[in-house]
Design a protein around this motif. Sequence first.
Motif, PDB file in Angstrom:
ATOM      1  N   THR A   6       0.835  -1.198   0.000  1.00  0.00           N
ATOM      2  CA  THR A   6       0.000   0.000   0.000  1.00  0.00           C
ATOM      3  C   THR A   6       0.870   1.249   0.000  1.00  0.00           C
ATOM      4  OG1 THR A   6      -0.105   0.201   2.401  1.00  0.00           O
ATOM      5  CG2 THR A   6      -1.745  -1.245   1.340  1.00  0.00           C
ATOM      6  N   CYS A   7       0.242   2.352  -0.286  1.00  0.00           N
ATOM      7  CA  CYS A   7       0.933   3.650  -0.236  1.00  0.00           C
ATOM      8  C   CYS A   7       1.512   3.885   1.154  1.00  0.00           C
ATOM      9  CB  CYS A   7      -0.050   4.750  -0.619  1.00  0.00           C
ATOM     10  SG  CYS A   7       0.634   6.412  -0.620  1.00  0.00           S
ATOM     11  N   GLN A 137      -1.813  11.322  -6.562  1.00  0.00           N
ATOM     12  CA  GLN A 137      -1.788   9.930  -6.995  1.00  0.00           C
ATOM     13  C   GLN A 137      -0.776   9.186  -6.137  1.00  0.00           C
ATOM     14  OE1 GLN A 137      -3.843   8.653  -9.282  1.00  0.00           O
ATOM     15  NE2 GLN A 137      -4.714  10.654  -9.821  1.00  0.00           N
ATOM     16  N   ALA A 138      -1.125   7.974  -5.717  1.00  0.00           N
ATOM     17  CA  ALA A 138      -0.221   7.203  -4.860  1.00  0.00           C
ATOM     18  C   ALA A 138       1.134   6.989  -5.525  1.00  0.00           C
ATOM     19  CB  ALA A 138      -0.868   5.859  -4.511  1.00  0.00           C
ATOM     20  N   GLU A 139       1.154   6.799  -6.839  1.00  0.00           N
ATOM     21  CA  GLU A 139       2.396   6.514  -7.546  1.00  0.00           C
ATOM     22  C   GLU A 139       3.384   7.678  -7.502  1.00  0.00           C
ATOM     23  OE1 GLU A 139      -0.616   6.150  -8.716  1.00  0.00           O
ATOM     24  OE2 GLU A 139      -0.869   3.978  -8.991  1.00  0.00           O
ATOM     25  N   GLN A 140       2.909   8.869  -7.134  1.00  0.00           N
ATOM     26  CA  GLN A 140       3.792  10.039  -7.059  1.00  0.00           C
ATOM     27  C   GLN A 140       4.649  10.036  -5.791  1.00  0.00           C
ATOM     28  OE1 GLN A 140       0.910  13.169  -7.061  1.00  0.00           O
ATOM     29  NE2 GLN A 140       0.732  13.247  -9.305  1.00  0.00           N
ATOM     30  N   LEU A 141       4.308   9.181  -4.813  1.00  0.00           N
ATOM     31  CA  LEU A 141       4.942   9.250  -3.493  1.00  0.00           C
ATOM     32  C   LEU A 141       6.469   9.178  -3.539  1.00  0.00           C
ATOM     33  CD1 LEU A 141       4.578   9.399  -0.398  1.00  0.00           C
ATOM     34  CD2 LEU A 141       4.495   6.888  -0.412  1.00  0.00           C
ATOM     35  N   PRO A 142       7.094   8.231  -4.229  1.00  0.00           N
ATOM     36  CA  PRO A 142       8.565   8.183  -4.218  1.00  0.00           C
ATOM     37  C   PRO A 142       9.214   9.476  -4.705  1.00  0.00           C
ATOM     38  CG  PRO A 142       7.676   6.132  -5.075  1.00  0.00           C
ATOM     39  CD  PRO A 142       6.522   7.088  -4.976  1.00  0.00           C
ATOM     40  N   ASP A 167      -7.945   8.517   1.180  1.00  0.00           N
ATOM     41  CA  ASP A 167      -8.224   7.377   0.297  1.00  0.00           C
ATOM     42  C   ASP A 167      -6.964   6.833  -0.370  1.00  0.00           C
ATOM     43  OD1 ASP A 167      -8.443   9.983  -1.018  1.00  0.00           O
ATOM     44  OD2 ASP A 167      -8.837   8.849  -2.853  1.00  0.00           O
ATOM     45  N   LEU A 168      -5.829   7.549  -0.240  1.00  0.00           N
ATOM     46  CA  LEU A 168      -4.592   7.073  -0.848  1.00  0.00           C
ATOM     47  C   LEU A 168      -3.757   6.197   0.092  1.00  0.00           C
ATOM     48  CD1 LEU A 168      -3.236  10.051  -2.993  1.00  0.00           C
ATOM     49  CD2 LEU A 168      -4.503   8.025  -3.721  1.00  0.00           C
ATOM     50  N   PHE A 169      -3.959   6.297   1.409  1.00  0.00           N
ATOM     51  CA  PHE A 169      -3.164   5.470   2.319  1.00  0.00           C
ATOM     52  C   PHE A 169      -3.266   3.975   1.988  1.00  0.00           C
ATOM     53  CE2 PHE A 169      -3.636   9.092   5.513  1.00  0.00           C
ATOM     54  CZ  PHE A 169      -2.334   9.535   5.329  1.00  0.00           C
ATOM     55  N   PRO A 170      -4.482   3.430   1.726  1.00  0.00           N
ATOM     56  CA  PRO A 170      -4.559   1.998   1.414  1.00  0.00           C
ATOM     57  C   PRO A 170      -4.395   1.677  -0.072  1.00  0.00           C
ATOM     58  CG  PRO A 170      -6.776   2.867   1.666  1.00  0.00           C
ATOM     59  CD  PRO A 170      -5.824   4.024   1.917  1.00  0.00           C
ATOM     60  N   ALA A 171      -4.141   2.697  -0.888  1.00  0.00           N
ATOM     61  CA  ALA A 171      -4.059   2.459  -2.336  1.00  0.00           C
ATOM     62  C   ALA A 171      -2.876   1.564  -2.669  1.00  0.00           C
ATOM     63  CB  ALA A 171      -3.923   3.796  -3.066  1.00  0.00           C
TER      64      ALA A 171
END
Length: 542
Positions: A6-7, A137-142, A167-171
């Motif tokens: 998850t994120c 977007q979760a994919e932006q985190l890194p 809603d992104l924490f469990p993505a």
Amino acid sequence: MSSAPTCAQVLMRLLRDYQVEKVFGIPGVHTIELYRGLPGSDLMHITPRHEQGAAFMADGYARASGKIGVCFLITGPGLTNAATAMAQAYSDSIPMLVISAINRREDLGMGRGRLHELPQQSDASRGFCIWQHTLSQAEQLPEVMARAFQLLQSSRPGPVHIEIPIDLFPAPMPGQLEDYKAAPAAMAPAANSAAISTAAEWLQSAQRPVILLGGGAQSAGKAATQIAEKIAAPVFLSLAAKGVVDERHPLCGGANLSFDCARNRVQNADVVLAVGTELSETDRNLVRDDYAFSGKLIRIDIDAAQLVCNAQPDLAICADAKESLQQLEAALIQRDATAGEHSEKEVAQLLKDCRKEWWDGSEQRFLWVEALREALPENGILVTDSTQLAYNTNHALPLYHPRSHVTCTTGYGTLGFALPAAVGAKLSSERDVIALIGDGGLMFTLGELAVAVEQRLPLPILVWNNAGYGEIRDFMDAAEVPQEGVNLSTPDFVALAKAFGAEGCRIDQPGQLAQAVADALGRQTPTLIEISAPSGAEQMEA
């Protein structure tokens, strides 16, 4: 085959890969899924009793260790509760990463009255953060984390705020958890060689050079000391730089820039080397007048904007303080011993002259300053709040090592800092820590005593009890303003400490302090040491 991380799990993984060890935060309904990622991450979570305490702890942790302090906050009130502490960190350039929740993406900007909803939450933190970002977007985190840590590690630091919709924490995130790695930190920027040559030429030929160090020179103390010895230059410290150069060194004039004799020496120097300092009024302990430099001014700072703030330099070097001073030291030639002896005698006389300028009450409180110096271990850390005795320790208590002075009496100047910041400082290393706070300031954050008890910290907490806001009382008297709102009813602090599960004692003589502190440092729980501050009449008799 394992399920996609998850994120939240990736966030924890990245934090550990960026060498984060501890986080400070209070979980809430909006961060349940964030905290699902915490177990197994090897991150230690510390739970304060208020979000302001979380950010103060992260601040103290960062100042004492040089590492990044990290907070987890809930949406809305979590962030606004931490705002004052974040602003203090911003004012003093302390590296802090704040991860907060925000409402679900489909609710943002809709004004639907969702739980913890704060319209334009990002605007609330933008004024006291060096960077603020809302993850979409979760994919932006890194990439977002990489940007945050580059700013925190490779430029003038301060709080960075990343808000993540709940809603992104469990993505789910692509790939495996092991795939996510920290980005390499940028190398510290070195100075331009031509600029170093010019600085060396000016300093080498100067007859009355001076070195000024600010909080941005925390890692540059060794090189600064070597330069001072080579060119026989007195060194003066801002309050944020106490201990950067050993204040026992015969060329160190300490943090005495609030006194005319020290400022006059700086202003009459033919060359001044100012490193990592804003040259602000809080560097000089609220002396408002800017320096009137009569000689050449060389400024070194990692922040280009600061190079022209409060004083225009003759030579501006935008680079890392440690790297620049190491380059500069290598370019200088040792002066003869006679020059060094002359400067050492000059500094010794300046320190005597500074004492003649101490403000009312300082001489009497100096007995407590001496007692505190005896009580504080050589490599100990002193954490101070805005309180009378701390204003005296600022200039009169010598410190010997970098990152030994953690104080809120500079910059933003909030109350209630010292107790939670001391908890953070103690959690950052094995060094002994002593907190000094006033009775008024302690009531701002008294609940964080529970954290010190919970963590079994051998932490002496000195409470300077003058039954109110004593410094403001003095200012009112000096301005002939009737005393209003400054005389407080104080609780039984010793009884309160014991109610929390801490130890407590009360002293009223400086000679009692060393033993009380030694006893406190030997326990596996905090000790509140209430100091009955002498009244004005008692001070006159002392």
